[in-house]
Design an enzyme around this catalytic site. Structure first.
Site, PDB file in Angstrom:
ATOM      1  N   LEU A  18      -3.277  24.915 -27.084  1.00  0.00           N
ATOM      2  CA  LEU A  18      -3.907  26.241 -27.137  1.00  0.00           C
ATOM      3  C   LEU A  18      -3.935  26.824 -28.547  1.00  0.00           C
ATOM      4  CD1 LEU A  18      -2.422  27.911 -23.905  1.00  0.00           C
ATOM      5  CD2 LEU A  18      -4.719  26.957 -24.233  1.00  0.00           C
ATOM      6  N   MET A  58      -5.043  24.544 -34.361  1.00  0.00           N
ATOM      7  CA  MET A  58      -5.256  23.114 -34.608  1.00  0.00           C
ATOM      8  C   MET A  58      -5.426  22.357 -33.294  1.00  0.00           C
ATOM      9  SD  MET A  58      -5.732  22.166 -37.612  1.00  0.00           S
ATOM     10  CE  MET A  58      -5.740  20.422 -37.234  1.00  0.00           C
ATOM     11  N   GLY A  80       1.228  16.547 -36.894  1.00  0.00           N
ATOM     12  CA  GLY A  80       0.779  17.340 -38.039  1.00  0.00           C
ATOM     13  C   GLY A  80       1.654  18.558 -38.260  1.00  0.00           C
ATOM     14  N   THR A  81       2.491  18.875 -37.271  1.00  0.00           N
ATOM     15  CA  THR A  81       3.366  20.050 -37.394  1.00  0.00           C
ATOM     16  C   THR A  81       4.226  19.897 -38.642  1.00  0.00           C
ATOM     17  OG1 THR A  81       3.444  20.048 -34.993  1.00  0.00           O
ATOM     18  CG2 THR A  81       5.025  21.471 -36.137  1.00  0.00           C
ATOM     19  N   HIS A  90      -1.742  29.945 -47.901  1.00  0.00           N
ATOM     20  CA  HIS A  90      -2.083  29.694 -46.493  1.00  0.00           C
ATOM     21  C   HIS A  90      -2.351  31.018 -45.771  1.00  0.00           C
ATOM     22  CE1 HIS A  90      -0.445  25.675 -47.227  1.00  0.00           C
ATOM     23  NE2 HIS A  90      -1.076  25.307 -46.120  1.00  0.00           N
ATOM     24  N   LYS A 106       1.193  31.456 -40.917  1.00  0.00           N
ATOM     25  CA  LYS A 106       1.999  30.245 -41.152  1.00  0.00           C
ATOM     26  C   LYS A 106       3.484  30.608 -41.143  1.00  0.00           C
ATOM     27  CE  LYS A 106       2.526  26.253 -44.200  1.00  0.00           C
ATOM     28  NZ  LYS A 106       2.603  25.314 -43.073  1.00  0.00           N
ATOM     29  N   THR A 155       3.065  20.269 -47.470  1.00  0.00           N
ATOM     30  CA  THR A 155       2.274  19.616 -48.526  1.00  0.00           C
ATOM     31  C   THR A 155       2.883  19.906 -49.899  1.00  0.00           C
ATOM     32  OG1 THR A 155       0.304  19.853 -47.196  1.00  0.00           O
ATOM     33  CG2 THR A 155      -0.039  19.500 -49.544  1.00  0.00           C
TER      34      THR A 155
HETATM   35  P1  NAD Z   1      -0.840  27.920 -33.881  1.00  0.00           P
HETATM   36  O1  NAD Z   1       0.266  28.926 -33.860  1.00  0.00           O
HETATM   37  O2  NAD Z   1      -2.251  28.382 -33.836  1.00  0.00           O
HETATM   38  O3  NAD Z   1      -0.639  26.883 -32.669  1.00  0.00           O
HETATM   39  C1  NAD Z   1       0.594  26.364 -32.273  1.00  0.00           C
HETATM   40  C2  NAD Z   1       0.532  26.180 -30.752  1.00  0.00           C
HETATM   41  O4  NAD Z   1       1.682  25.423 -30.370  1.00  0.00           O
HETATM   42  C3  NAD Z   1       0.572  27.503 -29.987  1.00  0.00           C
HETATM   43  O5  NAD Z   1      -0.460  27.529 -29.001  1.00  0.00           O
HETATM   44  C4  NAD Z   1       1.966  27.525 -29.346  1.00  0.00           C
HETATM   45  O6  NAD Z   1       1.979  28.163 -28.088  1.00  0.00           O
HETATM   46  C5  NAD Z   1       2.226  26.043 -29.206  1.00  0.00           C
HETATM   47  N1  NAD Z   1       3.656  25.669 -29.180  1.00  0.00           N
HETATM   48  C6  NAD Z   1       4.666  26.146 -29.926  1.00  0.00           C
HETATM   49  N2  NAD Z   1       5.813  25.512 -29.608  1.00  0.00           N
HETATM   50  C7  NAD Z   1       5.502  24.623 -28.656  1.00  0.00           C
HETATM   51  C8  NAD Z   1       6.246  23.671 -27.925  1.00  0.00           C
HETATM   52  N3  NAD Z   1       7.555  23.497 -28.112  1.00  0.00           N
HETATM   53  N4  NAD Z   1       5.610  22.909 -26.996  1.00  0.00           N
HETATM   54  C9  NAD Z   1       4.292  23.066 -26.775  1.00  0.00           C
HETATM   55  N5  NAD Z   1       3.513  23.956 -27.448  1.00  0.00           N
HETATM   56  C10 NAD Z   1       4.118  24.707 -28.366  1.00  0.00           C
HETATM   57  O7  NAD Z   1      -0.561  27.035 -35.190  1.00  0.00           O
HETATM   58  P2  NAD Z   1      -1.565  26.047 -35.950  1.00  0.00           P
HETATM   59  O8  NAD Z   1      -2.247  26.757 -37.046  1.00  0.00           O
HETATM   60  O9  NAD Z   1      -2.364  25.288 -34.952  1.00  0.00           O
HETATM   61  O10 NAD Z   1      -0.507  25.067 -36.645  1.00  0.00           O
HETATM   62  C11 NAD Z   1       0.453  24.329 -35.912  1.00  0.00           C
HETATM   63  C12 NAD Z   1       1.299  23.485 -36.866  1.00  0.00           C
HETATM   64  O11 NAD Z   1       0.463  22.543 -37.533  1.00  0.00           O
HETATM   65  C13 NAD Z   1       1.978  24.284 -37.983  1.00  0.00           C
HETATM   66  O12 NAD Z   1       3.242  23.710 -38.251  1.00  0.00           O
HETATM   67  C14 NAD Z   1       1.062  24.087 -39.169  1.00  0.00           C
HETATM   68  O13 NAD Z   1       1.706  24.232 -40.407  1.00  0.00           O
HETATM   69  C15 NAD Z   1       0.635  22.653 -38.946  1.00  0.00           C
HETATM   70  N6  NAD Z   1      -0.620  22.231 -39.577  1.00  0.00           N
HETATM   71  C16 NAD Z   1      -0.619  21.004 -40.134  1.00  0.00           C
HETATM   72  C17 NAD Z   1      -1.761  20.481 -40.674  1.00  0.00           C
HETATM   73  C18 NAD Z   1      -1.749  19.074 -41.228  1.00  0.00           C
HETATM   74  O14 NAD Z   1      -2.741  18.635 -41.788  1.00  0.00           O
HETATM   75  N7  NAD Z   1      -0.658  18.335 -41.062  1.00  0.00           N
HETATM   76  C19 NAD Z   1      -2.940  21.240 -40.672  1.00  0.00           C
HETATM   77  C20 NAD Z   1      -2.919  22.513 -40.109  1.00  0.00           C
HETATM   78  C21 NAD Z   1      -1.745  22.991 -39.531  1.00  0.00           C
END
Ligand code: NAD
Length: 266
Positions: free
Chosen positions: A11, A14, A98-99, A154, A158, A165
């Site tokens: 949800l 990303m 990616g987290t 960012h 965040k 990175t």
């Molecule tokens: P976001 O807050 O929009 O989405 C995170 C989602 O994960 C939320 O819907 C939340 O309810 C859910 N969530 C949280 N803990 C959970 C769990 N234990 N189990 C299941 N669902 C859970 O965040 P985002 O912008 O989508 O970013 C998410 C992560 O990805 C961040 O750590 C961000 O830094 C990282 N990110 C990495 C890259 C990459 O290229 N590696 C790119 C963009 C974002």
């Protein structure tokens, strides 16, 4: 062979982008969507692609057991990502993560689990190919212009700082320059944190503002010159080619691949 994919954090910003991309890719089949805030609504409807008959569930282990995906893509939270990886590997589902917020010590732990359960994993702090190139170029430049600082920018939601990175870039630059650089003057910070955080002498500054997605510049200083290397992700689709490539590669590889550069063979 179609690769069955689950998306954890489905949800999120990303997660929804990944759901749309996996759905559109013929070689992949979306089989499950998990999110802490899941309410069993159809993930396709939420992600804007129309109903796909996949409910958003909340229990990762239970969902993986029932839907048996080959790969689980994780874009969740730095607070829970290690638990998610442990769950996936223990069920022999390959995590593509990616987290951010994963440390070098965490990577060692993931390597142990990966070996224990004989299941490969991809962990990438940045899936944007341009960002990976930026890190490589920064490491190259650090050999010749060792004095440098990193500014990462960012969006305001965040959680972790500095970004994964920025940490990885600093680690690569430190390795490339291979020496500690003492500061030429004793500094006085009038506001704590004004000089940013320091990773073994490389200062990292984190900017959080609405309107931003993911950006970074590395500024190198030399005698009478500076060099700035900058990358901008203007849209979350910038991460998708790297995610799709990783899903396909994790099916062919062994062990833990840390960083997209090790998939691109840069
Ligand atoms: P976001 O807050 O929009 O989405 C995170 C989602 O994960 C939320 O819907 C939340 O309810 C859910 N969530 C949280 N803990 C959970 C769990 N234990 N189990 C299941 N669902 C859970 O965040 P985002 O912008 O989508 O970013 C998410 C992560 O990805 C961040 O750590 C961000 O830094 C990282 N990110 C990495 C890259 C990459 O290229 N590696 C790119 C963009 C974002």
């Amino acid at each position: 062979m179609t690769i069955k994919v689950a998306v954890n954090g489905a949800l999120g910003r990303m997660g929804q982008t990944v759901v749309r991309a996996v759905h559109a890719e013929p070689a992949l089949q979306l089989v499950a969507a998990v999110d802490l805030n899941g309410d069993h609504s159809d993930i396709g409807t939420t992600a804007g692609i129309g109903p796909v008959r996949i409910p958003v569930t909340t229990d990762l282990a239970d969902t993986l057991r029932q839907t048996k995906p080959d790969v689980v893509v994780d874009f969740t939270s730095p607070f829970t990502v290690m638990q998610n990886i442990a769950t996936a590997l223990s069920l022999q589902v390959r995590p593509v993560v990616g987290t951010t917020g994963i440390t070098e010590a965490d990577i060692e732990k993931i390597r142990e689990w990966s070996a224990q359960y004989q299941t490969p994993a991809v962990i990438a702090p940045n899936f944007a190919i341009g960002a990976v190139l930026m890190m490589q170029f920064a490491a190259q430049a650090a050999k010749f212009l060792p004095e440098a600082e990193i500014i990462e920018l960012h969006h305001e939601r965040k959680i972790d700082a500095p970004s994964g990175t920025a940490i990885k870039t600093a680690e690569m630059m430190l390795k490339a320059r291979g020496q500690a650089l003492p500061r030429p003057v004793e500094e006085m910070e009038k506001i704590a944190g004004a000089r940013g955080g320091s990773l073994d002498g490389i200062h990292i500054h984190s900017v959080r503002l609405p309107g931003l997605v993911a950006h970074q510049e590395v500024i190198f200083g030399g005698l009478g010159q500076t060099l700035t290397i900058r990358h901008d992700s203007f849209d979350r689709t910038s991460f998708i080619p790297g995610v799709l490539l990783s899903i396909k590669e994790v099916m062919q590889r062994e062990g833990v691949i840390y960083g997209l550069e090790n998939i691109l063979n840069l």
